[in-house]
Design a protein around this motif. Structure first.
Motif, short mmCIF file in Angstrom:
data_model
loop_
_atom_site.label_atom_id
_atom_site.label_comp_id
_atom_site.label_asym_id
_atom_site.label_seq_id
_atom_site.Cartn_x
_atom_site.Cartn_y
_atom_site.Cartn_z
N ALA A 29 0.84 -1.21 0.00
CA ALA A 29 0.00 0.00 0.00
C ALA A 29 0.87 1.26 0.00
N GLY A 30 1.95 1.25 0.76
CA GLY A 30 2.86 2.37 0.78
C GLY A 30 3.56 2.57 -0.55
N GLN A 31 3.93 1.46 -1.18
CA GLN A 31 4.58 1.55 -2.49
C GLN A 31 3.63 2.14 -3.52
N LEU A 32 2.39 1.68 -3.52
CA LEU A 32 1.41 2.22 -4.46
C LEU A 32 1.14 3.69 -4.20
N LEU A 33 1.02 4.06 -2.93
CA LEU A 33 0.80 5.47 -2.59
C LEU A 33 1.96 6.32 -3.08
N ASP A 34 3.16 5.85 -2.88
CA ASP A 34 4.36 6.58 -3.30
C ASP A 34 4.42 6.71 -4.82
N GLU A 35 4.27 5.60 -5.53
CA GLU A 35 4.42 5.62 -6.99
C GLU A 35 3.27 6.34 -7.68
N ILE A 36 2.07 6.19 -7.19
CA ILE A 36 0.93 6.87 -7.82
C ILE A 36 1.02 8.37 -7.56
N ALA A 37 1.50 8.77 -6.40
CA ALA A 37 1.69 10.21 -6.13
C ALA A 37 2.73 10.80 -7.09
N ILE A 38 3.81 10.07 -7.34
CA ILE A 38 4.82 10.54 -8.29
C ILE A 38 4.21 10.64 -9.69
N LEU A 39 3.43 9.65 -10.07
CA LEU A 39 2.77 9.67 -11.37
C LEU A 39 1.87 10.90 -11.50
N TRP A 40 1.12 11.23 -10.46
CA TRP A 40 0.22 12.38 -10.52
C TRP A 40 0.98 13.70 -10.56
N VAL A 41 2.14 13.77 -9.92
CA VAL A 41 2.96 14.99 -10.04
C VAL A 41 3.42 15.16 -11.49
N LEU A 42 3.86 14.08 -12.10
CA LEU A 42 4.29 14.16 -13.50
C LEU A 42 3.14 14.55 -14.42
N ILE A 43 1.97 13.99 -14.19
CA ILE A 43 0.81 14.31 -15.02
C ILE A 43 0.39 15.77 -14.82
N ALA A 44 0.37 16.23 -13.57
CA ALA A 44 -0.03 17.61 -13.31
C ALA A 44 0.97 18.59 -13.92
N ALA A 45 2.26 18.29 -13.80
CA ALA A 45 3.27 19.16 -14.38
C ALA A 45 3.18 19.17 -15.90
N ALA A 46 2.96 18.02 -16.50
CA ALA A 46 2.83 17.95 -17.96
C ALA A 46 1.58 18.70 -18.41
#
Length: 110
Positions: A29-46
């Motif tokens: 659960a922590g890994q998913l929270l970490d990786e999905i949050a990184i994915l959303w930062v990349l999507i928001a920045a793009a």
């Protein structure tokens, strides 16, 4: 400054919290929270800063708001897929991070 910058800052805070939780517990659960949050930062920045000259060919004629909606919908689908199949999350993260990094480097060279 647009309000989108504040969204990126908030998402970066979520990345920090997710990283702390993941590295403290080493849970899935922590890994998913970490990786999905990184994915959303990349999507928001793009969605905020993607230059028109580097738009992918299917999105060349899209308005910026349609491109943002497309990225948001893709992010939701990827997030759901990541919970269903956690093993592919790292591959999806790489598939998003590489183009974003290439565009960043090209923009910084200008």
């Amino acid at each position: 400054m647009t309000s989108g910058v504040y969204v990126v800052w908030l998402l970066l805070a979520v990345v920090g919290i997710g990283s702390v939780y993941f590295h403290a517990t080493l849970s899935l659960a922590g890994q998913l929270l970490d990786e999905i949050a990184i994915l959303w930062v990349l999507i928001a920045a793009a969605a905020l800063w993607w230059p028109r000259e580097f738009m992918p060919w299917p999105c060349k004629n899209m308005k910026k708001t349609h491109f943002r909606n497309f990225l948001g919908a893709a992010g939701v689908k990827i997030s759901i897929l990541a919970f269903a199949y956690p093993a592919i999350n790292a591959f999806v993260l790489l598939a998003v991070a590489i183009p974003v990094t290439v565009v960043l480097v090209l923009q910084l060279k200008k």
